[in-house]
Motif scaffolding. Structure first.
Motif, PDB file in Angstrom:
ATOM      1  N   SER A  42       0.817  -1.182   0.000  1.00 45.80           N
ATOM      2  CA  SER A  42       0.000   0.000   0.000  1.00 45.80           C
ATOM      3  C   SER A  42       0.843   1.220   0.000  1.00 45.80           C
ATOM      4  O   SER A  42       1.882   1.204  -0.577  1.00 45.80           O
ATOM      5  CB  SER A  42      -0.917  -0.087   1.153  1.00 45.80           C
ATOM      6  N   LEU A  43       0.768   1.909   0.853  1.00 45.65           N
ATOM      7  CA  LEU A  43       1.619   3.088   0.705  1.00 45.65           C
ATOM      8  C   LEU A  43       2.672   3.049   1.787  1.00 45.65           C
ATOM      9  O   LEU A  43       2.409   2.643   2.919  1.00 45.65           O
ATOM     10  CB  LEU A  43       0.818   4.395   0.808  1.00 45.65           C
ATOM     11  N   PRO A  44       3.881   3.536   1.447  1.00 44.76           N
ATOM     12  CA  PRO A  44       4.908   3.579   2.469  1.00 44.76           C
ATOM     13  C   PRO A  44       4.526   4.528   3.593  1.00 44.76           C
ATOM     14  O   PRO A  44       3.842   5.511   3.383  1.00 44.76           O
ATOM     15  CB  PRO A  44       6.148   4.085   1.713  1.00 44.76           C
ATOM     16  N   THR A  45       4.986   4.175   4.805  1.00 47.63           N
ATOM     17  CA  THR A  45       4.690   5.026   5.953  1.00 47.63           C
ATOM     18  C   THR A  45       5.971   5.340   6.695  1.00 47.63           C
ATOM     19  O   THR A  45       7.039   4.851   6.355  1.00 47.63           O
ATOM     20  CB  THR A  45       3.716   4.308   6.901  1.00 47.63           C
ATOM     21  N   GLU A  82       7.311 -12.367 -11.860  1.00 50.93           N
ATOM     22  CA  GLU A  82       6.432 -11.763 -10.861  1.00 50.93           C
ATOM     23  C   GLU A  82       5.015 -11.559 -11.389  1.00 50.93           C
ATOM     24  O   GLU A  82       4.062 -11.447 -10.606  1.00 50.93           O
ATOM     25  CB  GLU A  82       7.005 -10.431 -10.381  1.00 50.93           C
ATOM     26  N   ASN A  83       4.864 -11.507 -12.714  1.00 52.84           N
ATOM     27  CA  ASN A  83       3.530 -11.355 -13.282  1.00 52.84           C
ATOM     28  C   ASN A  83       2.651 -12.584 -13.071  1.00 52.84           C
ATOM     29  O   ASN A  83       1.433 -12.519 -13.260  1.00 52.84           O
ATOM     30  CB  ASN A  83       3.632 -11.064 -14.780  1.00 52.84           C
ATOM     31  N   LEU A  84       3.247 -13.698 -12.684  1.00 56.16           N
ATOM     32  CA  LEU A  84       2.495 -14.934 -12.502  1.00 56.16           C
ATOM     33  C   LEU A  84       1.834 -15.024 -11.131  1.00 56.16           C
ATOM     34  O   LEU A  84       0.988 -15.894 -10.904  1.00 56.16           O
ATOM     35  CB  LEU A  84       3.423 -16.141 -12.698  1.00 56.16           C
ATOM     36  N   ALA A  85       2.215 -14.184 -10.199  1.00 55.81           N
ATOM     37  CA  ALA A  85       1.732 -14.281  -8.817  1.00 55.81           C
ATOM     38  C   ALA A  85       0.403 -13.548  -8.643  1.00 55.81           C
ATOM     39  O   ALA A  85       0.235 -12.416  -9.117  1.00 55.81           O
ATOM     40  CB  ALA A  85       2.766 -13.703  -7.863  1.00 55.81           C
ATOM     41  N   ASP A  86      -0.525 -14.175  -7.953  1.00 57.84           N
ATOM     42  CA  ASP A  86      -1.794 -13.551  -7.602  1.00 57.84           C
ATOM     43  C   ASP A  86      -1.673 -12.948  -6.211  1.00 57.84           C
ATOM     44  O   ASP A  86      -1.856 -13.624  -5.195  1.00 57.84           O
ATOM     45  CB  ASP A  86      -2.917 -14.595  -7.634  1.00 57.84           C
ATOM     46  N   ARG A  87      -1.385 -11.664  -6.140  1.00 60.00           N
ATOM     47  CA  ARG A  87      -1.226 -10.987  -4.864  1.00 60.00           C
ATOM     48  C   ARG A  87      -2.468 -10.180  -4.477  1.00 60.00           C
ATOM     49  O   ARG A  87      -2.426  -9.386  -3.537  1.00 60.00           O
ATOM     50  CB  ARG A  87       0.003 -10.087  -4.891  1.00 60.00           C
ATOM     51  N   SER A  88      -3.558 -10.382  -5.188  1.00 57.29           N
ATOM     52  CA  SER A  88      -4.746  -9.567  -4.935  1.00 57.29           C
ATOM     53  C   SER A  88      -5.310  -9.777  -3.533  1.00 57.29           C
ATOM     54  O   SER A  88      -5.991  -8.894  -2.991  1.00 57.29           O
ATOM     55  CB  SER A  88      -5.830  -9.878  -5.975  1.00 57.29           C
ATOM     56  N   THR A  92      -7.330  -7.367   0.562  1.00 58.06           N
ATOM     57  CA  THR A  92      -8.543  -7.717   1.291  1.00 58.06           C
ATOM     58  C   THR A  92      -8.317  -7.606   2.797  1.00 58.06           C
ATOM     59  O   THR A  92      -7.184  -7.461   3.266  1.00 58.06           O
ATOM     60  CB  THR A  92      -8.989  -9.151   0.961  1.00 58.06           C
ATOM     61  N   ALA A  93      -9.409  -7.729   3.545  1.00 58.74           N
ATOM     62  CA  ALA A  93      -9.315  -7.672   5.003  1.00 58.74           C
ATOM     63  C   ALA A  93      -8.865  -8.997   5.600  1.00 58.74           C
ATOM     64  O   ALA A  93      -8.504  -9.053   6.771  1.00 58.74           O
ATOM     65  CB  ALA A  93     -10.663  -7.268   5.594  1.00 58.74           C
ATOM     66  N   ASP A  94      -8.903 -10.069   4.805  1.00 60.21           N
ATOM     67  CA  ASP A  94      -8.583 -11.399   5.325  1.00 60.21           C
ATOM     68  C   ASP A  94      -7.674 -12.149   4.355  1.00 60.21           C
ATOM     69  O   ASP A  94      -8.077 -13.137   3.733  1.00 60.21           O
ATOM     70  CB  ASP A  94      -9.872 -12.195   5.552  1.00 60.21           C
ATOM     71  N   GLY A 100      -7.320 -16.020   4.899  1.00 63.30           N
ATOM     72  CA  GLY A 100      -8.391 -16.833   4.351  1.00 63.30           C
ATOM     73  C   GLY A 100      -8.277 -16.981   2.851  1.00 63.30           C
ATOM     74  O   GLY A 100      -8.501 -18.069   2.296  1.00 63.30           O
ATOM     75  N   TYR A 101      -7.915 -15.901   2.180  1.00 66.87           N
ATOM     76  CA  TYR A 101      -7.804 -15.936   0.717  1.00 66.87           C
ATOM     77  C   TYR A 101      -6.759 -16.946   0.264  1.00 66.87           C
ATOM     78  O   TYR A 101      -6.995 -17.737  -0.653  1.00 66.87           O
ATOM     79  CB  TYR A 101      -7.469 -14.537   0.200  1.00 66.87           C
ATOM     80  N   TYR A 102      -5.617 -16.935   0.943  1.00 67.17           N
ATOM     81  CA  TYR A 102      -4.514 -17.803   0.504  1.00 67.17           C
ATOM     82  C   TYR A 102      -4.556 -19.185   1.141  1.00 67.17           C
ATOM     83  O   TYR A 102      -4.417 -20.203   0.451  1.00 67.17           O
ATOM     84  CB  TYR A 102      -3.173 -17.113   0.777  1.00 67.17           C
ATOM     85  N   LEU A 103      -4.747 -19.260   2.420  1.00 68.55           N
ATOM     86  CA  LEU A 103      -4.664 -20.557   3.094  1.00 68.55           C
ATOM     87  C   LEU A 103      -5.900 -21.418   2.852  1.00 68.55           C
ATOM     88  O   LEU A 103      -5.841 -22.650   2.999  1.00 68.55           O
ATOM     89  CB  LEU A 103      -4.437 -20.356   4.586  1.00 68.55           C
ATOM     90  N   ASP A 104      -7.003 -20.799   2.456  1.00 70.22           N
ATOM     91  CA  ASP A 104      -8.188 -21.574   2.099  1.00 70.22           C
ATOM     92  C   ASP A 104      -8.281 -21.832   0.603  1.00 70.22           C
ATOM     93  O   ASP A 104      -9.310 -22.318   0.107  1.00 70.22           O
ATOM     94  CB  ASP A 104      -9.458 -20.858   2.589  1.00 70.22           C
ATOM     95  N   GLY A 105      -7.216 -21.473  -0.125  1.00 73.38           N
ATOM     96  CA  GLY A 105      -7.112 -21.861  -1.526  1.00 73.38           C
ATOM     97  C   GLY A 105      -7.950 -21.078  -2.506  1.00 73.38           C
ATOM     98  O   GLY A 105      -8.327 -21.600  -3.566  1.00 73.38           O
TER      99      GLY A 105
END
Length: 451
Positions: free
Chosen positions: A22-25, A106-112, A116-118, A121-126
């Motif tokens: 996000s943005l640097p702080t 790096e274009n192959l990675a889904d970092r979306s 999210t807020a969770d 859940g997005y990654y570990l629940d597949g």
């Protein structure tokens, strides 16, 4: 990020080490660097999925700078490796901008999920998109020759037609990549003609990694076997799966970024990830988000030099144990870097096996029959005539500097600057606090002295 386990096995034996135990702080915004653009650059087609024919650079520092330091991450590393170091360098050296290079992989990675807020859940629940090796035959051709052409696009963009100086460098195998670029033949033009200096951070060629005790697998027989495996479908390097955090090429990298994400946002909160960790890696008592990240990165938990820092320790008591900083690399710095986001992360998910083969073959730094058979155009190793800066940690026990001296002795490099800090591990130079970072303190005057 790393040189590898053997040379590529960065995580061998880790489970036992952790079970024992996000943005640097912030400053960036305070200094006015609230824009650190992640810029795409079009590159030649590589046969990958839509959107993969591009690379990115994370740009830190003023666009008006007269010197651009282009930095290449090591194995499994990405542009975010250099964000904190870049901020510190830009503060220390007026007139410098840093471009951190992200390979096309790096274009192959889904970092979306990190928007999210969770994300857990997005990654570990597949729920994320994983790149299937079975449908990724294109990656069998993503070796060093492809990286050289992509990197040249970045170097030439940084130079702006010769109006700016370009210093090319890298960390670990990124340093090896930089050295390969300098000696590469680009249709008759040596790569070193594109740059004004070289910077090697804990990596290189000519036996740079010998002190680690990890073998370079580049005999003709070994290369044939490795190429056959790639043609058989082993297009991505899977060695990080040995950590025990999942069976996919990207599993370990996702866990590390998740750990950084939660530690960055809520360092003192009870760990979100601890209940979901494999039994062998889970701390035996409740820890905070910051504490969990510390157990995954601090050398005190038995992690090898390749992937560890000197940060601190878990609190001795408490219902939920937090992290106590006592070392040169505060856990908050690691968290800031590892948290990443949808852009400019620290870990590369899909490292091509062919790139590993090619970088091993580059190690002798010679135009050998084997190198030529793989399309590796190392035709100008003896002609190098730009200044060289070398920094080594305790990682390779002196062979980073000794190998660089060999390069200088067999080239026209006008001078080399050699620096070392045995109190650092392999990743400390990337994330250490500026006041404790010997790399920053010694690289800054080298850059200032370039003419």
């Amino acid at each position: 990020m790393t040189g590898g386990l053997p040379r590529r096995t960065v995580l061998g034996g880790l489970v036992g080490g952790l079970a024992l135990t996000s943005l640097p702080t912030g400053p960036a915004v305070a200094a006015g660097w609230d824009r650190e653009p992640y810029v795409p650059l079009a590159v030649a087609g590589g046969g990958g999925p839509a959107g993969s024919d591009r690379v990115h650079v994370l740009q830190v520092g003023p666009d008006t700078a007269h010197t651009v330091v282009v930095l290449v991450p090591g194995m499994f590393g990405a542009a975010g490796d250099f964000r904190l170091l870049a901020r510190d360098l830009v503060k220390a050296v007026p007139g410098v901008q840093v471009w951190a290079f992200d390979r096309r992989e790096e274009n192959l990675a889904d970092r979306s999920g990190f928007t999210t807020a969770d994300p857990a859940g997005y990654y570990l629940d597949g729920h994320y998109g994983s790149q299937d090796p079975a449908t990724s035959a294109f990656a069998a051709r993503w070796g060093l020759a492809r990286t050289m052409e992509d990197l040249r696009t970045v170097v030439r963009a940084a130079a702006r037609g010769g109006r700016r100086r370009v210093v090319l460098g890298g960390h670990s195998w990124g340093a090896t990549t930089a050295m390969a670029y300098a000696a590469w033949d680009f249709d008759g033009r040596p790569g070193y003609r594109d740059i004004n200096a070289l910077v090697l951070v804990d990596g290189g060629v000519r036996g740079a990694f010998e002190g680690t005790g990890q073998l370079v697998h580049n005999s003709p027989e070994e290369v044939r076997e490795r190429l056959a495996a790639i043609e058989g479908g082993a297009v991505f390097d899977m060695t990080l799966t040995g950590v025990g955090l999942g069976a996919r090429a990207e599993s370990t990298q996702i866990w590390y970024q998740l750990a950084g994400w939660y530690a960055h946002r809520d360092p003192d909160g009870r760990s979100v990830l601890q209940p979901r960790m494999p039994d062998a890696l889970r701390p035996p008592y409740p820890v905070t988000n910051g504490g969990l990240l510390g157990t995954l990165v601090d050398a005190g938990f038995g992690w090898p030099n390749d992937i560890s820092v000197h940060s601190g320790h878990l609190a001795d008591s408490g219902d939920v144990r937090g992290w106590v900083d006592t070392g040169i690399t505060p856990i908050s710095r690691v968290a800031t870097a590892y948290a990443g986001g949808p852009e400019a992360a620290v870990w590369e998910w899909y490292w091509p096996s062919r790139l590993s083969v090619d970088l091993d073959v580059v190690d002798p730094y010679a135009d050998t029959d084997l190198a030529r058979s793989l399309g590796l155009r190392l035709r100008h190793t003896g002609g190098l005539d730009v200044p060289l800066y070398v920094f080594e940690t305790s990682y390779a026990k002196g062979t980073i500097v000794s190998s660089a001296r060999q390069v200088v002795a067999n080239s026209h490099i006008p001078y080399g600057r050699y620096e070392a800090d045995d109190g650092m591990n392999h990743l400390d130079p990337l994330f250490a606090a500026a006041r404790h970072n010997t790399l920053t303190h010694t690289l800054a005057p080298f850059l200032t002295g370039l003419r």
